[in-house]
Scaffold this motif. Structure first.
Motif, mmCIF file in Angstrom:
data_model
loop_
_atom_site.group_PDB
_atom_site.id
_atom_site.type_symbol
_atom_site.label_atom_id
_atom_site.label_comp_id
_atom_site.label_asym_id
_atom_site.label_seq_id
_atom_site.Cartn_x
_atom_site.Cartn_y
_atom_site.Cartn_z
ATOM 1 N N GLU A 91 45.482 66.988 42.298
ATOM 2 C CA GLU A 91 44.034 66.823 42.416
ATOM 3 C C GLU A 91 43.556 65.583 41.669
ATOM 4 N N ASP A 92 44.087 65.362 40.462
ATOM 5 C CA ASP A 92 43.686 64.172 39.693
ATOM 6 C C ASP A 92 44.123 62.891 40.395
ATOM 7 N N LEU A 93 45.299 62.928 41.024
ATOM 8 C CA LEU A 93 45.798 61.726 41.694
ATOM 9 C C LEU A 93 45.005 61.423 42.966
ATOM 10 N N TYR A 94 44.642 62.461 43.717
ATOM 11 C CA TYR A 94 43.824 62.228 44.908
ATOM 12 C C TYR A 94 42.468 61.628 44.537
ATOM 13 N N ALA A 95 41.961 61.969 43.366
ATOM 14 C CA ALA A 95 40.680 61.410 42.920
ATOM 15 C C ALA A 95 40.767 59.911 42.651
ATOM 16 N N LEU A 96 41.985 59.383 42.517
ATOM 17 C CA LEU A 96 42.169 57.960 42.253
ATOM 18 C C LEU A 96 42.295 57.119 43.521
ATOM 19 N N VAL A 97 42.204 57.749 44.691
ATOM 20 C CA VAL A 97 42.360 57.016 45.959
ATOM 21 C C VAL A 97 41.379 55.851 46.086
ATOM 22 N N PRO A 98 40.069 56.025 45.773
ATOM 23 C CA PRO A 98 39.162 54.864 45.854
ATOM 24 C C PRO A 98 39.590 53.712 44.945
ATOM 25 N N SER A 99 40.059 54.033 43.751
ATOM 26 C CA SER A 99 40.523 52.988 42.836
ATOM 27 C C SER A 99 41.773 52.312 43.378
ATOM 28 N N LEU A 100 42.648 53.092 44.022
ATOM 29 C CA LEU A 100 43.862 52.523 44.620
ATOM 30 C C LEU A 100 43.493 51.532 45.726
ATOM 31 N N ARG A 101 42.551 51.900 46.577
ATOM 32 C CA ARG A 101 42.130 50.991 47.645
ATOM 33 C C ARG A 101 41.571 49.687 47.069
ATOM 34 N N ALA A 102 40.713 49.811 46.061
ATOM 35 C CA ALA A 102 40.117 48.617 45.456
ATOM 36 C C ALA A 102 41.175 47.716 44.836
ATOM 37 N N GLU A 103 42.170 48.335 44.203
ATOM 38 C CA GLU A 103 43.230 47.546 43.555
ATOM 39 C C GLU A 103 44.112 46.849 44.590
ATOM 40 N N LEU A 104 44.436 47.543 45.691
ATOM 41 C CA LEU A 104 45.252 46.938 46.744
ATOM 42 C C LEU A 104 44.535 45.743 47.379
ATOM 43 N N LEU A 105 43.246 45.883 47.640
ATOM 44 C CA LEU A 105 42.497 44.779 48.242
ATOM 45 C C LEU A 105 42.339 43.613 47.262
ATOM 46 N N LYS A 106 42.210 43.930 45.979
ATOM 47 C CA LYS A 106 42.068 42.882 44.973
ATOM 48 C C LYS A 106 43.342 42.057 44.849
ATOM 49 N N ARG A 107 44.486 42.716 44.895
ATOM 50 C CA ARG A 107 45.770 42.023 44.677
ATOM 51 C C ARG A 107 46.411 41.529 45.970
ATOM 52 N N ASN A 108 45.890 41.965 47.127
ATOM 53 C CA ASN A 108 46.445 41.545 48.420
ATOM 54 C C ASN A 108 45.283 41.150 49.328
ATOM 55 N N GLU A 109 44.683 40.008 49.061
ATOM 56 C CA GLU A 109 43.501 39.572 49.789
ATOM 57 C C GLU A 109 43.797 39.448 51.282
ATOM 58 N N GLY A 110 42.894 39.961 52.080
ATOM 59 C CA GLY A 110 43.055 39.926 53.521
ATOM 60 C C GLY A 110 43.737 41.144 54.098
ATOM 61 N N SER A 111 44.172 42.062 53.254
ATOM 62 C CA SER A 111 44.810 43.293 53.735
ATOM 63 C C SER A 111 43.768 44.230 54.341
#
Length: 313
Positions: free
Chosen positions: A142-162
């Protein structure tokens, strides 16, 4: 276990005592368990085995003060496996899980049996031990699923254009789907791969199940080239169409694009809707597996593959 041995805390002493009981195949009974002293004996009433340890002047270190090492109970009647609790199992395997990732329950059982001589420990206790070990490393699902929005933001920040998207349930806002196509993968497919994508899905075996959908291409050396993947609730028309819509956003229109798949549920209709100009072909290996159930034999197998390789009607 000898008189005079010290432990850096009461927890360390308890762990060592439990491990000793497991190795020697007997069960413990605590007569006294306090922050400053611990007294325990063999659970068999007539057995004289007994141990006592207490804290030293530093109020932290524990030392064994007295010990009667004699066992009169027979080994057959000892219950060392009852001391191998799920918590104890998790403490023993947490480093294995941290360094090796997912380990099958059967492998965990073999390792602990080989090291500690465990016998007759039920399967569900190994399962709970593994679950506790994963919790100590990663935390709760449950705690890890709550981090999904942060995961998306981090992926887009480090992989521009993804292209990275997720959806949640409209009612309780629980996790539903997650799509990832890295910019390097979409660009690599467009510039360096033939216009061919294989589509497939597989079942996930985590606590909340679901399916993993994947789009995979082939590079110039006939090597597998990952294009995109998604975690969804299951294989159906809705999830496949959702996956293909974001795949289309990532790769755009590719001239002469061909999709190949097995009989994935709902995939035919989804391809027609999202990629109406693309070819959608079936994997011959999967077709033959279905064919040979009704028409077995090497002769027919040769005919099928001859047809598959033919260039004319």
């Amino acid at each position: 276990m000898n008189v005079g041995i010290t432990f850096h805390s009461i927890g360390a002493f308890r762990d060592a005592l439990r491990q000793h009981a497991i190795r020697k195949e007997f069960s413990l009974k605590y007569l006294r368990s306090e922050p400053s002293r611990v007294t325990a004996k063999c659970a068999e009433n007539d057995c004289p085995w007994r141990i006592h340890a207490s804290v030293l002047h530093d109020k932290v270190t524990f030392q064994i003060k007295t010990l009667n090492p004699t066992h009169t109970c027979s080994s057959m009647n000892r219950k060392g496996t009852s001391m191998a609790s799920a918590e104890w199992i998790s403490n023993k395997i947490v480093d294995w899980l941290r360094h090796e990732g997912d380990i099958p329950i059967s492998q965990i059982k073999k390792r602990l049996q080989r090291t500690y001589g465990l016998d007759n420990v039920p399967y569900h206790r190994y399962w709970r031990g593994k679950d506790k070990g994963n919790f100590k490393i990663w935390g709760s699902y449950e705690d890890l699923y709550a981090l999904v929005p942060s995961l998306r933001a981090e992926l887009l920040k480090r992989n521009e254009g993804s292209v990275v998207h997720y959806t949640v349930d409209d009612i309780d806002h629980s996790f539903e789907r997650f799509f990832v196509c890295f910019k390097a993968c979409s660009s690599g497919f467009i510039s360096g791969c033939r216009p061919f994508i294989g589509l497939d899905g597989c079942h996930l075996k985590s606590k909340y199940l679901g399916s993993l959908l994947a789009a995979t291409a082939m590079d110039g050396n006939n090597g597998l080239f990952p294009v995109a993947y998604a975690i969804v609730e299951g294989e159906n028309s809705g999830s496949w169409q959702w996956f293909l819509e974001y795949l289309h956003e990532a790769i755009g229109h590719v001239e002469g694009l061909v999709f190949m798949s097995d009989r994935c549920k709902g995939l035919d209709d989804a391809v027609k809707v999202v990629f109406p100009r693309a070819e959608h072909r079936a994997c011959m290996r999967h077709l033959y597996k279905n064919f040979k159930r009704k028409y077995p034999g090497e002769y027919l197998e040769r005919l099928v593959w001859s047809v598959a390789r033919a260039y004319t009607p």
